[in-house]
Scaffold this motif. Structure first.
Motif: not given
Lengths: 257, 215
Positions: A1-4, A6, A46, A226, A254-256, B132-134
């Motif tokens: 869980m962290s910044l995705a 883009r 994004d 990034d 890590e992606v959304r 985008w972050n949680n």
């Protein structure tokens, strides 16, 4: 869980219409920026970047209307670039609904403009777009310079130093395009991306050369970008943004989703 | 007609906030961008956005004589702070060599750089925290309704709030460190992220706000 990380689809807009053959089978009007942007939003983009390539200055207002209409219906960040030369251009785009404005050639000819713009509207709204080309010969240590006019005119500016300077001047993000790779579909210039990403404290968007989904993952993992920007692989319906994210997730990014 | 006032104090573009609220507002609700104290005080709900530096925000609020009406609104009606509209609610910000803010809540607004630069040099974290972050929902709240815990929202900021009163924390996010990304206290809800730019979940939060009675 962290910044995705883009994924940013980029649309070229000429006289208010999306060009470079966006091809979606089930879209009513593939030239309508609102419809295309909405489609990318639904796929999980994004952000969306619009590059205004309108040649005639008489028609420059059309991009403003495009941004206005998209911002009324698409609620993700929008970046606009192309022909941003004056502080008024920056303001007009932000007021139309853009969240960020990309400054390219004007920064090269007048670096103070970047300072002025970030002072007035804040670093978070100003992206400096850098078009770089490798100038070192084989066997020499790698070196890249800034080029203007679609990669035709050299400026003598070292790309890494230039990126650092633009961040010192307030740029909130760097959009880095490899002019050697743009349009080739053989992947990002990874050493260039890595060199810039390592040199600056702000986020870097890699651009130029994406031909498949693994290229996107390489830009993040090996290039340390990034965010990744691509046009044709999405426009021609080869891959959806969602598929791109699934691939990146599989590679541990890590992606959304 | 029920009025949702979006406070305009010249800091940042309010069009996106306005359009997103209009997108989710119900029949009979009007969304109005305003810098009029009377309109803010008369509104049924108040949205307090903001972009830019803390010093400029406070200066603009002062010169437009909006501190009193905004504080008043934050005491009595459903109130949604966004980004700088969250930060200036605290007592003090580290930005611009230190700025006194509105002081509705004790606590500080801190710079990310001081903590993030100590991070793993192999992959330093970039500033601004952009993307985008949680958001982990630390309490149940009407504004979180219908939004999955841990959903991603769009952030762009270099400073974060550090409230003294831990009980007002409504959401937390991790970027190098854990920080407060949402607070809730009585009729006030305020977020560091941009719901107006956070796709479906952002619109859901704004829609929840249009229904919220502040309790």
């Amino acid at each position: 869980m962290s910044l995705a990380k883009r994924i940013i689809p980029c649309l070229d807009v000429d006289n208010g219409r999306v060009v470079k053959g966006v091809q979606f089978v089930d879209i009513r009007d593939a030239g309508d920026p609102v419809e295309v942007a909405r489609r990318y939003d639904e796929e999980g983009a994004d952000e969306i970047t619009f590059l205004d390539i309108t040649a005639s200055s008489d028609n420059r207002d059309t991009i403003v209307h495009v941004v206005e209409h998209v911002a009324e219906e698409v609620f993700i960040p929008l970046t606009v670039g192309g022909g941003i030369r004056k502080i008024e251009d920056v303001r007009t785009m932000l007021n139309a609904g853009a969240d960020k404005v990309a400054i390219n050639t004007a920064a090269v000819f007048n670096p103070e403009f970047v300072k002025e713009a970030t002072d007035r509207v804040g670093s978070q709204c100003i992206v400096v777009a850098i078009d770089a080309k490798q100038v070192s010969a084989e066997g020499e240590p790698l070196r890249w310079e800034i080029f203007t006019h679609g990669g035709r005119k050299p400026t003598g500016l070292d790309a890494v130093e230039w990126a650092r300077k633009m961040v010192d001047y307030g740029a909130g993000e760097i959009l880095l395009t490899s002019m050697d790779r743009d349009g080739t579909k053989i992947g990002f210039d990874i050493p260039l991306t890595h060199a810039i990403a390592e040199a600056v404290s702000v986020p870097v968007i890699a651009s130029g050369g994406v031909g498949n989904l693994e290229h996107l993952a390489e830009g993040i993992i090996d290039g340390m970008a990034d965010a990744v920007l691509a046009a044709s692989i999405f426009h021609f319906g080869e891959f959806t943004v969602h598929e791109a994210k699934q691939h990146m997730a599989k590679r541990g990014i890590e992606v959304r989703l | 007609m029920s009025l949702i006032a979006v406070v305009d104090y010249g800091m940042g573009n309010l069009r996106s906030v306005d359009k997103a609220l209009e997108h989710v507002a119900r029949d009979g609700q009007e969304v109005r961008i305003t810098s009029s104290a009377d309109e803010i005080l008369a509104a049924d709900r108040v949205v307090f956005p903001g972009q830019g530096a803390a010093r400029d925000c406070m200066r603009e609020l002062e010169s437009r004589k909006l501190i009193e009406p905004v504080m008043q609104a934050a005491k009595e009606k459903p109130f949604l702070g966004i980004c700088m509209g969250l930060q200036v609610l605290l007592a003090h910000s580290e930005e611009n060599d230190g700025v006194d803010c509105m002081g509705l809540y004790p606590g500080n607004v801190r710079f990310f750089g001081k903590v993030l630069n100590q991070d793993d040099p192999a992959e330093p974290l970039k500033i601004p925290h952009m993307g985008w972050n949680n958001v982990n929902q630390t309490i149940d709240h009407p504004l979180w309704q219908g939004i999955t815990d841990g959903s991603r929202f769009y952030f762009v900021h270099s400073y974060y709030v550090d409230p003294e009163e831990r009980s007002i924390i409504a959401g937390e996010t991790t970027y190098g460190i854990g920080f407060t990304s949402a607070i809730a206290c009585d009729n006030v809800f305020a977020v560091q992220f941009h719901p107006e730019k956070s796709a479906t979940d952002g619109l859901k939060l704004l829609e929840n706000f249009t229904h919220w009675d502040g309790k």
